[in-house]
Design a protein around this motif. Structure first.
Motif, PDB file in Angstrom:
ATOM      1  N   LYS A   1      52.401  65.816  56.521  1.00  0.00           N
ATOM      2  CA  LYS A   1      53.325  66.686  57.046  1.00  0.00           C
ATOM      3  C   LYS A   1      53.142  68.054  56.443  1.00  0.00           C
ATOM      4  CE  LYS A   1      56.979  64.150  58.631  1.00  0.00           C
ATOM      5  NZ  LYS A   1      58.024  63.120  58.487  1.00  0.00           N
TER       6      LYS A   1
ATOM      7  N   ASN B   1      61.062  61.121  50.770  1.00  0.00           N
ATOM      8  CA  ASN B   1      61.891  60.142  50.428  1.00  0.00           C
ATOM      9  C   ASN B   1      61.838  59.123  51.370  1.00  0.00           C
ATOM     10  OD1 ASN B   1      64.931  62.303  50.788  1.00  0.00           O
ATOM     11  ND2 ASN B   1      63.192  61.648  52.271  1.00  0.00           N
TER      12      ASN B   1
ATOM     13  N   SER C   1      74.176  62.895  55.812  1.00  0.00           N
ATOM     14  CA  SER C   1      75.329  63.124  55.222  1.00  0.00           C
ATOM     15  C   SER C   1      75.426  64.765  54.713  1.00  0.00           C
ATOM     16  CB  SER C   1      75.877  62.376  54.280  1.00  0.00           C
ATOM     17  OG  SER C   1      75.001  62.296  53.034  1.00  0.00           O
TER      18      SER C   1
HETATM   19  O1  PMT Z   1      71.885  64.193  53.967  1.00  0.00           O
HETATM   20  P1  PMT Z   1      71.778  63.075  53.119  1.00  0.00           P
HETATM   21  O2  PMT Z   1      72.505  61.859  53.780  1.00  0.00           O
HETATM   22  O3  PMT Z   1      71.869  63.389  51.841  1.00  0.00           O
HETATM   23  O4  PMT Z   1      70.218  62.537  53.311  1.00  0.00           O
HETATM   24  C1  PMT Z   1      69.136  63.315  52.683  1.00  0.00           C
HETATM   25  C2  PMT Z   1      67.871  63.266  53.578  1.00  0.00           C
HETATM   26  C3  PMT Z   1      67.431  61.731  53.552  1.00  0.00           C
HETATM   27  C4  PMT Z   1      68.353  63.755  55.126  1.00  0.00           C
HETATM   28  C5  PMT Z   1      67.024  64.319  52.925  1.00  0.00           C
HETATM   29  O5  PMT Z   1      66.571  63.986  51.747  1.00  0.00           O
HETATM   30  C6  PMT Z   1      65.798  64.307  53.852  1.00  0.00           C
HETATM   31  O6  PMT Z   1      64.717  63.705  53.803  1.00  0.00           O
HETATM   32  N1  PMT Z   1      65.653  65.256  54.881  1.00  0.00           N
HETATM   33  C7  PMT Z   1      64.555  65.554  55.714  1.00  0.00           C
HETATM   34  C8  PMT Z   1      64.888  64.718  57.083  1.00  0.00           C
HETATM   35  C9  PMT Z   1      63.868  65.014  58.003  1.00  0.00           C
HETATM   36  O7  PMT Z   1      64.361  65.309  59.146  1.00  0.00           O
HETATM   37  O8  PMT Z   1      62.806  64.569  57.902  1.00  0.00           O
HETATM   38  P2  PMT Z   1      61.432  64.875  58.688  1.00  0.00           P
HETATM   39  O9  PMT Z   1      60.194  64.056  58.182  1.00  0.00           O
HETATM   40  O10 PMT Z   1      61.708  64.184  60.363  1.00  0.00           O
HETATM   41  O11 PMT Z   1      61.397  66.206  58.968  1.00  0.00           O
HETATM   42  C10 PMT Z   1      60.211  66.696  58.102  1.00  0.00           C
HETATM   43  C11 PMT Z   1      60.515  68.345  57.674  1.00  0.00           C
HETATM   44  O12 PMT Z   1      60.626  69.228  58.847  1.00  0.00           O
HETATM   45  C12 PMT Z   1      61.915  68.346  57.123  1.00  0.00           C
HETATM   46  O13 PMT Z   1      62.141  69.493  56.110  1.00  0.00           O
HETATM   47  C13 PMT Z   1      62.787  68.874  58.238  1.00  0.00           C
HETATM   48  O14 PMT Z   1      64.134  69.685  57.807  1.00  0.00           O
HETATM   49  C14 PMT Z   1      62.104  69.847  58.990  1.00  0.00           C
HETATM   50  N2  PMT Z   1      62.267  69.645  60.454  1.00  0.00           N
HETATM   51  C15 PMT Z   1      62.064  68.698  61.243  1.00  0.00           C
HETATM   52  C16 PMT Z   1      62.315  68.692  62.578  1.00  0.00           C
HETATM   53  C17 PMT Z   1      62.595  70.101  63.191  1.00  0.00           C
HETATM   54  N3  PMT Z   1      62.592  70.103  64.449  1.00  0.00           N
HETATM   55  N4  PMT Z   1      62.684  71.029  62.619  1.00  0.00           N
HETATM   56  C18 PMT Z   1      62.321  71.139  61.029  1.00  0.00           C
HETATM   57  O15 PMT Z   1      62.374  72.063  60.434  1.00  0.00           O
END
Ligand code: PMT
Length: 349
Positions: free
Chosen positions: A284, A296, A159
């Protein structure tokens, strides 16, 4: 509304006995005058103390925040301008607004009382420590939309609430915040420069344009994949077989910021996990080159919800915070970021 006594009359001995304007003035952390009319501004600027509001304003040592509201010509009158200037220069007053638009007197122009949310944000800024003053912070938030055809896209349930809360907290702490936002239905937090994007590639470009920055906080739920080629026209149902989508990997924004020549001093990523939350976050952090990963568990309603429980994973270990509103998660994170910048010696507070 507050259930507390309201002071309206300076010369009523009953009220003075119950509340006492000096007691009110002494107890205040902040005095907000909303609306501040032309008349009240003039009387405050003259140092008058002949009613409850002006008497408390003169007696208090708390900061004074004025939210002017009046007819456009009254606001633009040189006497009002001089009175406001005098209150700022001589009394150290702060001013929020007025907004520009259609006024109750049917004129259009500056004179509208600032929106309540902006008054609250200005008050919060005055009350919060300016721990990130002079720092540039780039934050990503929300989902990305990866087009399949002109009307369909790949997305997720983010969101933007968590990223926006962090942007608001960083701005309150005095940072110059660039918020690179995917498509969300949220208002821009006061004092934040928002850049709207749709796709991961647009987000990556906007983040690079926002560098150099002292801190990067990548909260966006970036789509890991996009379609190899979005169809130029709306895809039609043909026959019985559904179309197969050919996907390709999106750029990793966090990983590329971590190796950028203008790498921020502190690179913070998030990790949305549904199992082995801390182990995956540790992996990660290393793989993406982030200083911290805020992990989270998104198996419940964290995505889209108002609360979150996070684990901050760094080279020092793991700090787990209890579940709390996303605004409080944001405040806790910003506090830790300000501390880390001071400890890293990049500049003293
Ligand atoms: O937006 P809300 O509804 O408030 O929810 C919050 C949330 C759950 C989205 C937030 O707290 C959160 O966890 N954000 C990260 C979401 C995510 O994509 O996680 P990931 O584990 O897939 O990615 C790890 C990190 O790499 C993140 O910092 C992400 O922004 C980054 N990433 C991922 C993929 C990509 N192609 N480029 C990135 O930079």
């Amino acid at each position: 509304l507050t259930g507390r006594a309201v002071m309206t009359d300076l010369v009523d001995p009953g009220q003075e006995h119950d509340i006492g304007h000096i007691r009110v003035a002494d107890r205040a952390d902040l005095m907000i005058v909303a609306p501040a009319t032309a008349n009240l501004i003039a009387r405050l600027a003259a140092g008058m103390a002949d009613d409850a509001v002006t008497a408390v304003a003169l007696a208090t040592r708390a900061p004074l925040l004025l939210a002017p509201s009046m007819n456009v010509n009254m606001w633009q009158h040189p006497l009002t301008a001089a009175n406001v200037r005098r209150l700022i220069d001589v009394a150290g007053a702060h001013v929020v607004g007025p907004g520009d638009g259609f006024l109750a007197c049917r004129w259009t122009g500056p004179g509208r009382l600032a929106e309540p949310a902006d008054i609250v944000a200005a008050a919060a800024r005055l009350r919060s420590a300016q721990d990130l003053a002079g720092r540039a912070v780039v934050i990503t938030a929300g989902p990305t939309h990866e087009p399949i055809d002109p009307v369909r896209y790949i997305a997720n349930r983010s969101s933007g609430k968590q990223g926006y809360a962090i942007a608001a907290a960083a701005a309150r702490a005095g940072a110059k915040v660039t918020l690179v936002s995917g498509p969300v239905a949220l208002a821009t937090p006061p004092g934040v420069n928002r850049v709207d994007v749709e796709t991961a590639r647009e987000m990556a470009d906007a983040v690079k344009r926002a560098l150099p920055a002292d801190v990067a906080i990548m909260v966006a739920a970036v789509a890991d994949w996009r379609t190899l080629e979005a169809a130029p026209e709306k895809m039609k149902k043909r026959g019985s077989a559904p179309p197969a989508l050919r996907l390709t990997e999106n750029p990793d924004i966090l990983a590329s910021v971590a190796v950028h020549e203008k790498r921020p001093k502190l690179v913070v990523g998030f990790a949305a996990e549904t199992e082995q939350v801390i182990d995956h976050a540790k992996e990660k952090r290393k793989r993406k080159g982030a200083d911290w990963i805020v992990a989270n568990d998104v198996s419940g309603d964290v995505m889209g919800g108002n609360a979150n429980a996070v684990h901050i994973v760094s080279d020092k270990g793991v700090e787990s915070l209890p579940e709390m509103p996303k605004d409080d998660v944001a405040a806790a994170l910003v506090e830790r970021i300000a501390d880390a910048l001071v400890k890293s010696g990049s500049r003293s507070r």
